[in-house]
Design an enzyme around this catalytic site. Structure first.
Site, PDB file in Angstrom:
ATOM      1  N   LYS A 124       0.882  -1.180  -0.282  1.00 16.63           N
ATOM      2  CA  LYS A 124       0.078  -0.117  -0.034  1.00 16.63           C
ATOM      3  C   LYS A 124       0.755   1.278   0.007  1.00 16.63           C
ATOM      4  O   LYS A 124       0.518   2.274  -0.778  1.00 16.63           O
ATOM      5  CB  LYS A 124      -0.863  -0.041   1.325  1.00 16.63           C
ATOM      6  CG  LYS A 124      -1.618  -1.309   1.239  1.00 16.63           C
ATOM      7  CD  LYS A 124      -2.520  -1.555   0.321  1.00 16.63           C
ATOM      8  CE  LYS A 124      -3.821  -2.426   0.699  1.00 16.63           C
ATOM      9  NZ  LYS A 124      -3.241  -3.998   0.876  1.00 16.63           N
ATOM     10  N   LYS A 159      -8.592   1.597   4.487  1.00 16.30           N
ATOM     11  CA  LYS A 159      -7.998   0.157   4.186  1.00 16.30           C
ATOM     12  C   LYS A 159      -6.660  -0.211   5.131  1.00 16.30           C
ATOM     13  O   LYS A 159      -6.001   0.920   5.367  1.00 16.30           O
ATOM     14  CB  LYS A 159      -7.853  -0.271   2.948  1.00 16.30           C
ATOM     15  CG  LYS A 159      -6.676   0.572   2.141  1.00 16.30           C
ATOM     16  CD  LYS A 159      -6.851   0.397   0.511  1.00 16.30           C
ATOM     17  CE  LYS A 159      -5.791   1.232  -0.267  1.00 16.30           C
ATOM     18  NZ  LYS A 159      -6.081   0.854  -1.635  1.00 16.30           N
ATOM     19  N   ARG A 209      -5.015  -4.956 -12.922  1.00 19.39           N
ATOM     20  CA  ARG A 209      -3.876  -5.711 -12.414  1.00 19.39           C
ATOM     21  C   ARG A 209      -2.830  -5.569 -13.446  1.00 19.39           C
ATOM     22  O   ARG A 209      -3.178  -6.200 -14.574  1.00 19.39           O
ATOM     23  CB  ARG A 209      -4.084  -6.967 -11.817  1.00 19.39           C
ATOM     24  CG  ARG A 209      -2.581  -7.920 -11.895  1.00 19.39           C
ATOM     25  CD  ARG A 209      -1.959  -7.373 -11.013  1.00 19.39           C
ATOM     26  NE  ARG A 209      -2.097  -7.092  -9.551  1.00 19.39           N
ATOM     27  CZ  ARG A 209      -2.124  -8.034  -8.581  1.00 19.39           C
ATOM     28  NH1 ARG A 209      -1.991  -9.189  -8.619  1.00 19.39           N
ATOM     29  NH2 ARG A 209      -2.864  -7.744  -7.159  1.00 19.39           N
ATOM     30  N   ARG A 224     -10.437  -6.333 -12.623  1.00 20.92           N
ATOM     31  CA  ARG A 224     -11.339  -6.976 -11.934  1.00 20.92           C
ATOM     32  C   ARG A 224     -12.470  -6.310 -11.448  1.00 20.92           C
ATOM     33  O   ARG A 224     -12.265  -5.346 -10.922  1.00 20.92           O
ATOM     34  CB  ARG A 224     -10.146  -7.531 -10.676  1.00 20.92           C
ATOM     35  CG  ARG A 224      -9.390  -8.335 -11.003  1.00 20.92           C
ATOM     36  CD  ARG A 224      -8.020  -8.561 -10.230  1.00 20.92           C
ATOM     37  NE  ARG A 224      -7.372  -7.184 -10.002  1.00 20.92           N
ATOM     38  CZ  ARG A 224      -6.649  -6.726  -8.907  1.00 20.92           C
ATOM     39  NH1 ARG A 224      -6.274  -7.789  -8.184  1.00 20.92           N
ATOM     40  NH2 ARG A 224      -6.166  -5.619  -8.909  1.00 20.92           N
ATOM     41  N   ARG A 232     -15.320  -3.322  -4.043  1.00 23.32           N
ATOM     42  CA  ARG A 232     -13.950  -4.258  -4.207  1.00 23.32           C
ATOM     43  C   ARG A 232     -14.110  -4.901  -5.446  1.00 23.32           C
ATOM     44  O   ARG A 232     -15.042  -5.875  -5.656  1.00 23.32           O
ATOM     45  CB  ARG A 232     -13.570  -4.935  -2.998  1.00 23.32           C
ATOM     46  CG  ARG A 232     -13.608  -4.385  -1.746  1.00 23.32           C
ATOM     47  CD  ARG A 232     -13.659  -5.143  -0.683  1.00 23.32           C
ATOM     48  NE  ARG A 232     -14.555  -6.204  -0.473  1.00 23.32           N
ATOM     49  CZ  ARG A 232     -14.876  -7.060   0.273  1.00 23.32           C
ATOM     50  NH1 ARG A 232     -13.959  -7.221   1.056  1.00 23.32           N
ATOM     51  NH2 ARG A 232     -15.745  -7.682   0.335  1.00 23.32           N
ATOM     52  N   ASP A 272      -1.554  -2.232  -9.218  1.00 22.99           N
ATOM     53  CA  ASP A 272      -3.197  -2.092  -9.199  1.00 22.99           C
ATOM     54  C   ASP A 272      -3.366  -0.647  -9.640  1.00 22.99           C
ATOM     55  O   ASP A 272      -2.886   0.334  -9.105  1.00 22.99           O
ATOM     56  CB  ASP A 272      -3.609  -2.478  -7.877  1.00 22.99           C
ATOM     57  CG  ASP A 272      -3.684  -3.834  -7.504  1.00 22.99           C
ATOM     58  OD1 ASP A 272      -3.294  -4.742  -8.457  1.00 22.99           O
ATOM     59  OD2 ASP A 272      -4.117  -4.392  -6.297  1.00 22.99           O
ATOM     60  N   GLU A 280      -1.950   0.295  -5.616  1.00 24.08           N
ATOM     61  CA  GLU A 280      -0.951  -0.682  -5.030  1.00 24.08           C
ATOM     62  C   GLU A 280       0.032  -1.094  -5.808  1.00 24.08           C
ATOM     63  O   GLU A 280      -0.029  -1.232  -7.202  1.00 24.08           O
ATOM     64  CB  GLU A 280      -1.788  -1.951  -4.605  1.00 24.08           C
ATOM     65  CG  GLU A 280      -2.976  -1.604  -3.501  1.00 24.08           C
ATOM     66  CD  GLU A 280      -3.392  -2.794  -2.874  1.00 24.08           C
ATOM     67  OE1 GLU A 280      -2.679  -3.924  -2.990  1.00 24.08           O
ATOM     68  OE2 GLU A 280      -4.491  -2.760  -2.086  1.00 24.08           O
ATOM     69  N   ASN A 282       2.067  -4.495  -5.800  1.00 23.24           N
ATOM     70  CA  ASN A 282       2.019  -5.953  -5.197  1.00 23.24           C
ATOM     71  C   ASN A 282       3.391  -6.512  -5.442  1.00 23.24           C
ATOM     72  O   ASN A 282       3.683  -6.785  -6.782  1.00 23.24           O
ATOM     73  CB  ASN A 282       0.849  -6.692  -5.669  1.00 23.24           C
ATOM     74  CG  ASN A 282      -0.259  -5.959  -5.398  1.00 23.24           C
ATOM     75  OD1 ASN A 282      -0.972  -6.449  -4.050  1.00 23.24           O
ATOM     76  ND2 ASN A 282      -0.906  -5.129  -6.026  1.00 23.24           N
TER      77      ASN A 282
END
Length: 321
Positions: A124, A159, A209, A224, A232, A272, A280, A282
């Site tokens: 994050k 979050k 993604r 997504r 979400r 993301d 984000e 990842n």
């Protein structure tokens, strides 16, 4: 080449979508030896990092998909590559595992992603290093700062900093309904730092993604898309994955970050992006290999294995922030 996968239990894999399985299948296709172990199998003994590791044979069956030989205690330095594919939570046990992996590196192991780089890049918080691509963001545990952020932006997302799969994400709209309760819950009464962001309405079109492999960009993203009123898009939260071409903004973000993150020791990264904003970075166990391959015909696992083959014969990339 001998590849050891540090991963979750193989019995839990959903092979029709698991990216680690896709890596294993491609390694098997190339004739490489495949091994697997978990963080609980590692130890520092006699000054050497070892693990109880099982050699894995793929059967080709979609259900009964592997055979595992009896585990043998082996030094991690005896492998050509060790792939860190353990899912979060990114708790202290995860951090301890990175320390052991870093010691193994000092003994000659080649670990991907580099353990120090994983520690240095909170999934994050790392977006703050690329603030030109982000929505307005606040990181704090202070309730009054969060309330002021809400007054300024009206529609916000809150979050935890250590979550995965969309767990613990809340949206608070203009009326502020339940803001106090959400703050108390996520910050554990102001004892835990969280992230707060202005809501990005383009989430209805998907949380994209974007995969970076070996400093290069996979040419497709997996959007997504949230379902049934969810905020979400995470697949683990019921989102539907739709592979699509990268937009100009997606490419701008990805091509800016890809060489920098690779230089820091991150062979595989999952960005993301919602709308035009990076949300984000990842680095623990990025996924979406199979969905992109199945929908677009682009072999992500082959691209990853090509990059791994280069990486194991190249000098280590430095790790910095």
């Amino acid at each position: 080449m001998k590849i050891a996968f540090l991963t979750d239990p193989l019995s839990q894999f959903k092979t029709y979508k698991d990216s680690t399985f896709a890596m294993m299948r491609e390694a098997h296709r190339r004739g490489y030896e495949i091994y697997a172990f978990g963080p609980e199998d590692m130890a520092l003994e006699g000054g050497q990092v070892i693990a109880n590791i099982s050699k894995i044979t793929l059967t080709g069956d979609s259900e009964d998909w592997y055979r595992a030989e009896a585990a043998v205690s082996m030094p991690l330095s005896s492998f050509d590559a060790v792939l860190q594919r353990k899912d979060p939570p990114f708790d202290m046990e995860y951090i301890y595992a990175t320390y052991l992996l870093e010691m193994a590196e000092q003994q000659g192991a080649r670990v991907f992603n580099k353990p120090a780089a994983i520690r240095n890049h909170n999934e994050k918080l790392s977006i703050a290093q690329f603030s030109q691509f982000t929505t307005p963001t606040l990181v704090t545990r202070d309730e009054q700062r969060i309330r002021a952020f809400h007054r300024a932006h009206q529609d916000i997302i809150l979050k935890p900093l250590d979550g995965m799969g969309g767990a613990g994400i809340f949206r608070i709209r203009e009326d502020g309904m339940n803001l106090g309760s959400v703050i108390e819950t996520l910050t554990l009464n102001s004892t835990r730092t969280i992230m707060v962001q202005r809501y990005i309405p383009e989430i209805v079109h998907g949380d994209k993604r974007i995969l970076l492999i070996g400093g290069k960009v996979v040419p497709y993203a997996l959007a997504r898309i949230p379902q049934n009123g969810e905020v979400r898009g995470n697949l683990a939260a019921g989102g539907v994955g739709v592979a699509q071409d990268l937009s100009e903004r997606d490419l701008e973000i990805a091509q800016t970050l890809a060489p920098q993150l690779y230089e820091r020791g991150l062979l595989l990264v999952g960005l993301d992006v919602i709308g035009n904003c990076l949300t984000e970075v990842n680095v623990t166990s990025p996924t979406c290999f199979q969905e992109i391959t199945q929908q677009k015909g682009f072999d992500v696992a082959a691209m990853f294995t090509d990059a791994l083959e280069v990486a194991v014969t190249s000098p280590y990339k430095k790790t910095s922030v």
